[in-house]
Motif scaffolding. Structure first.
Motif, PDB file in Angstrom:
ATOM      1  N   LEU A   1      -0.661  17.487   2.474  1.00 45.03           N
ATOM      2  CA  LEU A   1      -2.203  17.426   1.751  1.00 45.03           C
ATOM      3  C   LEU A   1      -2.332  15.822   1.577  1.00 45.03           C
ATOM      4  CD1 LEU A   1      -1.887  20.268  -0.919  1.00 45.03           C
ATOM      5  CD2 LEU A   1      -3.351  19.960   1.200  1.00 45.03           C
ATOM      6  N   ALA A   2      -1.259  15.131   1.147  1.00 48.97           N
ATOM      7  CA  ALA A   2      -1.640  13.786   1.078  1.00 48.97           C
ATOM      8  C   ALA A   2      -1.892  12.971   2.191  1.00 48.97           C
ATOM      9  CB  ALA A   2      -0.480  13.072   0.622  1.00 48.97           C
ATOM     10  N   MET A   3      -1.326  13.133   3.487  1.00 51.24           N
ATOM     11  CA  MET A   3      -1.659  12.644   4.651  1.00 51.24           C
ATOM     12  C   MET A   3      -3.171  12.975   5.145  1.00 51.24           C
ATOM     13  SD  MET A   3       1.547  13.280   7.080  1.00 51.24           S
ATOM     14  CE  MET A   3       3.002  12.387   7.034  1.00 51.24           C
TER      15      MET A   3
ATOM     16  N   THR B   1      11.225  11.549  -0.093  1.00 46.44           N
ATOM     17  CA  THR B   1      10.642  10.829  -0.917  1.00 46.44           C
ATOM     18  C   THR B   1       9.564  11.765  -1.833  1.00 46.44           C
ATOM     19  OG1 THR B   1      10.871   8.992   0.388  1.00 46.44           O
ATOM     20  CG2 THR B   1       9.169   8.750  -1.255  1.00 46.44           C
ATOM     21  N   CYS B   2       8.789  12.540  -1.308  1.00 47.45           N
ATOM     22  CA  CYS B   2       7.996  13.341  -2.022  1.00 47.45           C
ATOM     23  C   CYS B   2       8.920  14.337  -2.838  1.00 47.45           C
ATOM     24  CB  CYS B   2       7.196  14.242  -0.952  1.00 47.45           C
ATOM     25  SG  CYS B   2       5.703  13.478  -0.599  1.00 47.45           S
ATOM     26  N   ILE B   3       9.749  14.973  -2.241  1.00 52.34           N
ATOM     27  CA  ILE B   3      10.644  16.043  -3.150  1.00 52.34           C
ATOM     28  C   ILE B   3      11.009  15.356  -4.338  1.00 52.34           C
ATOM     29  CG2 ILE B   3      12.606  17.637  -3.173  1.00 52.34           C
ATOM     30  CD1 ILE B   3      11.682  18.287  -0.114  1.00 52.34           C
ATOM     31  N   THR B   4      11.485  14.052  -4.407  1.00 52.73           N
ATOM     32  CA  THR B   4      12.247  13.433  -5.405  1.00 52.73           C
ATOM     33  C   THR B   4      11.155  12.874  -6.250  1.00 52.73           C
ATOM     34  OG1 THR B   4      12.784  11.911  -4.213  1.00 52.73           O
ATOM     35  CG2 THR B   4      14.511  13.481  -4.420  1.00 52.73           C
ATOM     36  N   CYS B   5       9.924  12.651  -5.885  1.00 53.10           N
ATOM     37  CA  CYS B   5       8.958  11.631  -6.449  1.00 53.10           C
ATOM     38  C   CYS B   5       8.899  12.161  -8.096  1.00 53.10           C
ATOM     39  CB  CYS B   5       7.661  11.992  -5.728  1.00 53.10           C
ATOM     40  SG  CYS B   5       6.334  11.099  -6.379  1.00 53.10           S
ATOM     41  N   PRO B   6       8.562  11.131  -8.824  1.00 50.10           N
ATOM     42  CA  PRO B   6       8.464  11.138 -10.147  1.00 50.10           C
ATOM     43  C   PRO B   6       6.991  11.384 -10.468  1.00 50.10           C
ATOM     44  CG  PRO B   6       8.785   8.872  -9.700  1.00 50.10           C
ATOM     45  CD  PRO B   6       9.239   9.472  -8.390  1.00 50.10           C
TER      46      PRO B   6
ATOM     47  N   ARG C   1       0.947  13.458 -11.161  1.00 50.72           N
ATOM     48  CA  ARG C   1      -0.239  12.918 -11.030  1.00 50.72           C
ATOM     49  C   ARG C   1      -0.741  13.027  -9.670  1.00 50.72           C
ATOM     50  NH1 ARG C   1      -0.014   6.168 -11.968  1.00 50.72           N
ATOM     51  NH2 ARG C   1      -2.426   6.000 -11.824  1.00 50.72           N
ATOM     52  N   CYS C   2       0.074  13.151  -8.662  1.00 46.42           N
ATOM     53  CA  CYS C   2      -0.196  13.251  -7.381  1.00 46.42           C
ATOM     54  C   CYS C   2      -1.112  14.461  -7.348  1.00 46.42           C
ATOM     55  CB  CYS C   2       1.037  13.303  -6.324  1.00 46.42           C
ATOM     56  SG  CYS C   2       0.741  13.652  -4.749  1.00 46.42           S
ATOM     57  N   HIS C   3      -0.552  15.686  -7.880  1.00 40.88           N
ATOM     58  CA  HIS C   3      -1.183  17.020  -7.801  1.00 40.88           C
ATOM     59  C   HIS C   3      -2.535  17.110  -8.337  1.00 40.88           C
ATOM     60  CE1 HIS C   3      -1.719  21.090  -9.255  1.00 40.88           C
ATOM     61  NE2 HIS C   3      -1.365  21.652  -7.982  1.00 40.88           N
TER      62      HIS C   3
ATOM     63  N   ASP D   1      -1.701   3.120  -6.197  1.00 36.49           N
ATOM     64  CA  ASP D   1      -1.450   2.681  -7.466  1.00 36.49           C
ATOM     65  C   ASP D   1       0.054   3.418  -7.810  1.00 36.49           C
ATOM     66  OD1 ASP D   1      -3.651   1.292  -8.013  1.00 36.49           O
ATOM     67  OD2 ASP D   1      -4.590   2.975  -9.029  1.00 36.49           O
ATOM     68  N   PHE D   2       0.430   4.247  -7.177  1.00 36.40           N
ATOM     69  CA  PHE D   2       1.803   5.043  -7.755  1.00 36.40           C
ATOM     70  C   PHE D   2       2.482   5.726  -6.860  1.00 36.40           C
ATOM     71  CE2 PHE D   2      -2.014   8.147  -7.734  1.00 36.40           C
ATOM     72  CZ  PHE D   2      -1.418   9.384  -7.243  1.00 36.40           C
ATOM     73  N   CYS D   3       1.881   5.970  -5.478  1.00 41.12           N
ATOM     74  CA  CYS D   3       2.723   6.750  -4.464  1.00 41.12           C
ATOM     75  C   CYS D   3       4.081   6.253  -4.002  1.00 41.12           C
ATOM     76  CB  CYS D   3       1.704   7.361  -3.399  1.00 41.12           C
ATOM     77  SG  CYS D   3       2.390   8.173  -1.976  1.00 41.12           S
ATOM     78  N   PRO D   4       5.066   6.576  -3.890  1.00 39.35           N
ATOM     79  CA  PRO D   4       6.319   5.877  -3.304  1.00 39.35           C
ATOM     80  C   PRO D   4       6.501   5.662  -1.609  1.00 39.35           C
ATOM     81  CG  PRO D   4       6.860   7.476  -5.076  1.00 39.35           C
ATOM     82  CD  PRO D   4       5.683   7.696  -4.761  1.00 39.35           C
ATOM     83  N   ASN D   5       5.330   6.548  -1.204  1.00 34.59           N
ATOM     84  CA  ASN D   5       5.034   6.461   0.267  1.00 34.59           C
ATOM     85  C   ASN D   5       3.957   6.052   0.758  1.00 34.59           C
ATOM     86  OD1 ASN D   5       7.081   8.062   1.633  1.00 34.59           O
ATOM     87  ND2 ASN D   5       6.519  10.213   1.005  1.00 34.59           N
TER      88      ASN D   5
HETATM   89  S1  SF4 Z   1       2.805  10.620  -4.873  1.00 33.86           S
HETATM   90 FE1  SF4 Z   1       3.417  10.285  -2.641  1.00 33.86          FE
HETATM   91  S2  SF4 Z   1       5.553  10.574  -2.585  1.00 33.86           S
HETATM   92 FE2  SF4 Z   1       4.806  11.342  -4.612  1.00 33.86          FE
HETATM   93  S3  SF4 Z   1       4.540  13.572  -3.933  1.00 33.86           S
HETATM   94 FE3  SF4 Z   1       2.703  12.543  -3.838  1.00 33.86          FE
HETATM   95  S4  SF4 Z   1       2.357  12.006  -1.656  1.00 33.86           S
HETATM   96 FE4  SF4 Z   1       4.568  12.608  -2.043  1.00 33.86          FE
END
Ligand code: SF4
Length: 91
Positions: free
Chosen positions: A22-24, A48-53, A57-59, A73-77
């Motif tokens: 979805l992010a892509m 990275t997504c599965i362990t993302c803190p 917020r992403c959702h 601002d926040f995405c580790p990817n």
């Molecule tokens: S913020 Fe980025 S790394 Fe984290 S769950 Fe969303 S797409 Fe994945």
């Protein structure tokens, strides 16, 4: 577990939910292209997504369709997304 904690847990995005695809799509990357699939595998992007803190917020941003204006601002990817986006214009 209190009722509030239970409610929070129920609303936490599930770890296996596919945020990466979805992010892509949101930032303009084709998740099914050969190059993307190869890059995702080599760059451990799914892990990275599965362990993302920042999954909550992403959702919220994905749901509001404004992920592309905020993820830097926040995405580790984010750096991986930048590399994929840059590659898109190399071909
Ligand atoms: S913020 Fe980025 S790394 Fe984290 S769950 Fe969303 S797409 Fe994945």
């Amino acid at each position: 577990m209190s009722t509030g904690e239970f409610d929070d847990a129920m609303h936490m995005p599930h770890a296996s939910q596919d945020f990466l695809t979805l992010a892509m799509l949101s930032v303009g990357i084709d998740p099914d292209s050969f190059h993307t699939l190869e890059f995702v595998r080599d760059g451990f992007m799914s892990r990275t997504c599965i362990t993302c803190p920042h999954r909550r917020r992403c959702h919220s941003h994905l749901e509001a369709f404004d992920f592309e204006s905020h993820y830097r601002d926040f995405c580790p990817n984010r750096d991986n997304f930048s590399k994929l986006l840059a590659k898109r214009y190399d071909a």
